[in-house]
Every structure is written in C-alpha cells, then in structure tokens.
Design an enzyme around this catalytic site. Structure first.
Site, mmCIF file in Angstrom:
data_model
loop_
_atom_site.group_PDB
_atom_site.id
_atom_site.type_symbol
_atom_site.label_atom_id
_atom_site.label_comp_id
_atom_site.label_asym_id
_atom_site.label_seq_id
_atom_site.Cartn_x
_atom_site.Cartn_y
_atom_site.Cartn_z
ATOM 1 N N LYS A 27 13.231 -94.008 9.138
ATOM 2 C CA LYS A 27 12.799 -95.105 8.110
ATOM 3 C C LYS A 27 11.558 -95.496 8.141
ATOM 4 O O LYS A 27 10.761 -95.617 6.987
ATOM 5 C CB LYS A 27 13.595 -96.503 8.233
ATOM 6 C CG LYS A 27 13.328 -97.635 7.509
ATOM 7 C CD LYS A 27 13.392 -97.213 6.048
ATOM 8 C CE LYS A 27 12.725 -98.130 4.776
ATOM 9 N NZ LYS A 27 13.799 -99.317 4.914
ATOM 10 N N LYS B 207 4.885 -105.106 7.250
ATOM 11 C CA LYS B 207 5.661 -105.234 8.492
ATOM 12 C C LYS B 207 6.194 -103.930 9.084
ATOM 13 O O LYS B 207 6.056 -103.463 10.330
ATOM 14 C CB LYS B 207 7.056 -106.201 8.346
ATOM 15 C CG LYS B 207 8.071 -106.211 9.763
ATOM 16 C CD LYS B 207 9.025 -105.317 9.599
ATOM 17 C CE LYS B 207 9.990 -105.997 8.541
ATOM 18 N NZ LYS B 207 11.103 -104.952 8.350
#
Length: 302
Positions: free
Chosen positions: A171, A241
């Site tokens: 991811k 993030k």
C-alpha cells in the site's frame, strides 16, 4: 455463517460496511459517530455498543481507521479487541505501515487472534462501487475466513503471503507512486501551459499517448484538477502521513527514495498552508503558485 464486525464508518468504511449488509452477511458495526452507525443500522446492520462489544459478537472484525495510533488503541488498547471472547480474525484496512502491522499481529497472537493487514486502493469511489483493490497479508486460514466479506467490496483481493506487514508495504508503494505521479505530471503540464498550450489540449493529447497516459493524467489531472473540483476523495494529511511512512519504512530496509523524498515536500508545504483537511489533489496548488499559472480550462494566474 461467519459473523462479521466493522469498526470505522468514515468516508470509505461506511460504504464497505454497506456492501456486507447488502450481500446478506451478518455484521455488527461501531463508530464514534453515532449518526454513521444509525445509518447502517437502518440498512440492516446490528448496532455495536463499543469496540469491545463488536469483538464479543463477531468472529471476523474489520477496521478502517485514519491513523496508526487509533488502530493500535482499537486493536490492543484498553477496551479494545484483544481479549474479546468471539473474535478470531482481525482485519486492518487502515494504512499503518508494516512496523505497526507486525506489532499488532504479535500482540493479538498472544490472545489467540490472527491479524491480517489488508490496506486498500481505489479511494472513496472504489469503496462505494465495491471495486477496491485489497492487499492482504497474514495467515492463510484467517484469509479464507475473512475472504467472503472482503469480496463484497473488493474486486481485486490478493493474498500476498503469511508474513505480517506485506500488505502495508505494498500500500505504501501504491501511494508513493500515486503521489509522485501526480506531482510530476502537474509540473510537466504546467510547463506546457506556460509555453502556450491550453491545459485541456495537453491532457486530451496525453490521454491518448501510449507513453504518458495513466491514472495521474487521466483521472487526477484531467478530471479532478482541470475541472477545479479537487474531489478525488482522499485527504491531503492522510496522503502525507502515508508518504512519511513510506520513507521511514524504506530507510529501515535500505531502499533509496531520493525522488520520493522531494515529492513529499510538496505535500508538507500544502499541509503547512492549511490544506491538510482538503483533497490530496490540491497539492497541485503548490506547483501552480511556483509556475504563476493554473491547470484549468483556460489557465490563468495562480
């Protein structure tokens, strides 16, 4: 029939839980937003009183949460999933990074709970349509138990292996490519605009080019940015993030990330400018300001 739980009914989670209900799978839901829970309950889900209550009622508990800290609190914190009587499999659809995935998996294993890290690609539109890519890592048996639920909202559900954290790693790879492609494509298009070619012409031609076409050009720029809607559906601060996680994890395994480190700085600047809660595609504003023009139907001053 396996009983499922779903915790985290935000922009993506609410659609994912809805697919479970619509497929007739028994699901208990919980979120700190009572209105989100109520909406799912009206649709046929069972109401969970708390995180622990969901884990006391469901064998497979899925979570879709915004930050690693919240995932840790829900999974192994006080009043969390660890130690509940019913849960056998914990499925984390959040993006936490492989280090946190391994930590959570080890802590849950002490309680006899198998953990799957199963982050997603496809955004809010994919969650709503049930066409997400689900990148799963963890025990094969746990994956088999969770798979009927994953396939209600995932069109491409892949088991990457039993090692915890592999899903999270992929991811981060996905998001680093997506963010980098957006920044570099915007930079290149603005070069064309400054040279005198209308942005819509550039994007139309590039969309038919075998070498330049792709998600950043055809979806992010041609649809979300050219229209000035900036509505891809993923917050700027969350993308930042994920990029920070990618750089940290890459350093840990000794993988070079020189270009990616520069790209992250555009997202840093956007967050510093107050764009954190806005759509990630607004990072293009940073490049437009430097270029003194915009990617728009007619271009124009930034």
């Amino acid at each position: 029939m396996t009983k499922f739980g779903f915790i985290g009914l935000g922009a993506m989670g609410k659609h994912m839980a809805r697919h479970l209900v619509q497929r007739g799978l028994p699901v208990t839901v919980f979120d700190s937003n009572a209105a989100a829970v109520e909406d799912l309950v009206r649709g046929g889900a069972a109401r969970g009183a708390s995180v622990r209550d969901v884990a006391e009622k469901a064998e497979v508990v899925m979570v879709c949460l915004p930050t690693p800290d919240i995932v840790e609190q829900v999974a192994i914190g006080e009043g969390g999933i660890a130690g509940a009587s019913a849960v056998k499999v914990f499925v984390d659809h959040s993006t936490t990074g492989p280090t946190v995935a391994r930590k959570v998996a080890a802590a849950l294993a002490v309680h006899g709970i198998q953990a799957l890290d199963a982050p997603l690609a496809g955004g809010v539109a994919g969650a709503e349509a049930g066409t997400l890519t689900v990148m799963v890592a963890g025990d094969t048996g746990a994956f088999a138990l969770a798979r009927p639920a994953l396939e209600t909202y995932g069109r491409n559900v892949s088991h990457l292996g039993e090692q915890p954290g592999l899903g999270q790693t992929l991811k981060l790879v996905n998001n680093m490519i997506a963010g980098s492609a957006l920044v570099t494509a915007a930079e290149a298009v603005l070069f064309g605009v400054k040279a005198g070619i209308p942005a819509h012409t550039i994007l139309q031609v590039l969309s038919g080019s075998a070498t330049a076409r792709g998600f950043a050009v055809e979806t992010l720029l041609a649809d979300k940015v050219l229209s000035r809607r900036f509505d891809f559906g993923f917050r700027m601060d969350l993308m930042r993030k994920d990029m920070r996680l990618a750089l940290s994890e890459a350093e840990a395994v000794g993988a070079p990330m020189f270009a990616s480190a520069v790209v992250k700085q555009f997202f840093d600047a956007a967050v510093a400018d107050g764009e954190g809660s806005n759509d990630m595609t607004r990072v293009v504003h940073q490049i437009e300001k430097l270029a003194g023009t915009t990617i728009g139907s007619a271009g124009g001053p930034a």
